[in-house]
Design an enzyme around this catalytic site. Structure first.
Site, short mmCIF file in Angstrom:
data_model
loop_
_atom_site.label_atom_id
_atom_site.label_comp_id
_atom_site.label_asym_id
_atom_site.label_seq_id
_atom_site.Cartn_x
_atom_site.Cartn_y
_atom_site.Cartn_z
N ASP A 1 1.20 -1.01 -0.09
CA ASP A 1 0.13 -0.47 0.10
C ASP A 1 0.59 1.03 -0.10
O ASP A 1 2.26 1.55 0.32
CB ASP A 1 -0.63 0.17 0.71
CG ASP A 1 -0.42 -0.58 2.89
OD1 ASP A 1 0.96 -0.69 2.63
OD2 ASP A 1 -1.32 -0.97 3.60
N ASN B 1 -7.51 -2.33 13.61
CA ASN B 1 -8.87 -2.92 13.66
C ASN B 1 -8.67 -4.30 13.02
O ASN B 1 -10.15 -4.31 12.24
CB ASN B 1 -9.38 -2.09 12.95
CG ASN B 1 -9.19 -1.26 11.93
OD1 ASN B 1 -7.82 -2.01 11.27
ND2 ASN B 1 -9.45 -0.21 11.57
N HIS C 1 -7.39 -4.76 10.30
CA HIS C 1 -7.09 -4.16 8.66
C HIS C 1 -5.78 -4.93 8.12
O HIS C 1 -4.87 -4.98 8.97
CB HIS C 1 -7.16 -3.11 8.35
CG HIS C 1 -5.97 -2.06 8.64
ND1 HIS C 1 -5.61 -0.97 8.83
CD2 HIS C 1 -4.88 -2.37 8.91
CE1 HIS C 1 -5.46 0.29 9.20
NE2 HIS C 1 -3.77 -0.98 9.43
N GLU D 1 -9.80 -1.65 5.46
CA GLU D 1 -10.33 -1.02 6.26
C GLU D 1 -11.61 -2.36 6.53
O GLU D 1 -12.84 -2.68 6.11
CB GLU D 1 -10.82 -0.15 6.26
CG GLU D 1 -9.37 1.00 6.37
CD GLU D 1 -9.15 1.03 7.51
OE1 GLU D 1 -8.86 0.02 8.44
OE2 GLU D 1 -8.55 2.00 7.70
C1 GLP Z 1 -0.88 0.40 8.61
C2 GLP Z 1 0.22 -0.96 7.23
C3 GLP Z 1 0.00 -1.44 7.63
C4 GLP Z 1 0.43 -2.55 8.68
C5 GLP Z 1 -0.33 -1.39 10.17
C6 GLP Z 1 0.19 -2.35 11.48
O1 GLP Z 1 -1.32 0.57 8.84
N1 GLP Z 1 -1.08 -0.41 5.99
O2 GLP Z 1 0.37 -2.43 6.05
O3 GLP Z 1 0.17 -3.44 9.14
O4 GLP Z 1 0.04 -0.66 9.44
O5 GLP Z 1 1.25 -1.46 11.35
P1 GLP Z 1 2.32 -1.43 13.17
O6 GLP Z 1 3.11 -2.69 12.35
O7 GLP Z 1 3.07 -0.54 12.59
O8 GLP Z 1 0.98 -2.05 14.25
#
Ligand code: GLP
Length: 240
Positions: free
Chosen positions: A67, A136, A138, A143
């Site tokens: 993404d 959440n 995702h 989402e």
């Molecule tokens: C973001 C990314 C995800 C990632 C998530 C968790 O929203 N788009 O791909 O897995 O955050 O992030 P973190 O690893 O910092 O908790």
């Protein structure tokens, strides 16, 4: 599903890096699906260390990231392109033409999404997809409530995601409201998936993802249906 218990964040990172490096050793022109976020940082650090020791060669590897925020480009330190350059690409021998992220600054976002799907297809699909988990549920930026059938598309970030990701920006208002993300369908087409989670704040959602009902309300729950899912979580994330 293969569930691997790690002691802590460092151990999770090493274990995940092991799977990615084994993939590259077994198939030198692997297509890796990559993720951003705090969960992935330690994994990339470990891969860079092994690269420097001469244990992994990325010269034939291609990567596609999940993404990117709409409106940010590589020059912006909050962009995922910057994150990837900073944590991985600039430290290893991957060729610039072989790593890919959606272009958050594309003029035609819809066309950019189609281009990204065509690109993944042209590469022959993803051999191994690394995933983190949003609080959440995702995966990528898919989402809660979105259809499972989607390929790459543009999404409106939910308020709780904006809040959770605000820690990477100087204020919550700076977090972009939209992102381009590979869809759940595109993620599920990866031949293997490595899902990582660390820390107590992921415990509740990890339990729902792995053992709760499969529902678009918990996007990661679809991973239960994947034939080759590897979950690597540390003791705190496995707390539930
Ligand atoms: C973001 C990314 C995800 C990632 C998530 C968790 O929203 N788009 O791909 O897995 O955050 O992030 P973190 O690893 O910092 O908790």
């Amino acid at each position: 599903m293969k569930l691997i218990r790690a002691k802590n964040y460092k151990d999770m990172s090493r274990k995940a890096a092991n799977f990615l490096s084994a993939q590259v050793i077994l198939k030198d022109n692997s297509v890796l699906g990559l993720a951003t976020g705090g969960t992935a940082e330690g994994i990339y650090e470990q891969l860079v260390e092994w690269y420097r020791k001469g244990d992994i060669d990325f010269s034939e590897v291609s990567t596609v990231n999940l993404d990117e925020y709409v409106g940010l480009d590589a020059k912006n330190e909050r962009s995922y392109q910057y994150f990837m350059n900073h944590h991985l690409f600039q430290h290893i021998n991957i060729s610039e033409k072989n790593y890919h992220l959606p272009d958050g600054k594309a003029e035609d976002i819809e066309e950019e999404c189609r281009r990204y799907d065509r690109l993944i297809e042209k590469l022959g699909g993803i051999d191994m997809q690394l995933l983190g988990l949003g609080e959440n549920g995702h995966i990528g930026f898919n989402e809660p409530g979105e259809a499972f059938e989607q390929m790459t598309h543009c999404i409106q970030l939910k308020e709780d995601t904006i809040q959770a990701n605000a820690r990477y920006f100087s204020s919550k208002d700076e977090v972009p409201k939209q992102a381009i993300t590979m869809g759940v369908k595109a993620i599920m087409q990866a031949r293997a998936i490595v899902l990582c989670a660390s820390g107590a704040r992921k415990a509740d959602i990890l339990k729902r993802v792995l053992f709760g009902p499969v529902t678009p309300e918990v996007p990661g729950s679809i991973l239960q249906m994947h034939p080759r899912l590897i979950v690597i979580a540390d003791a705190e994330a496995m707390g539930e």
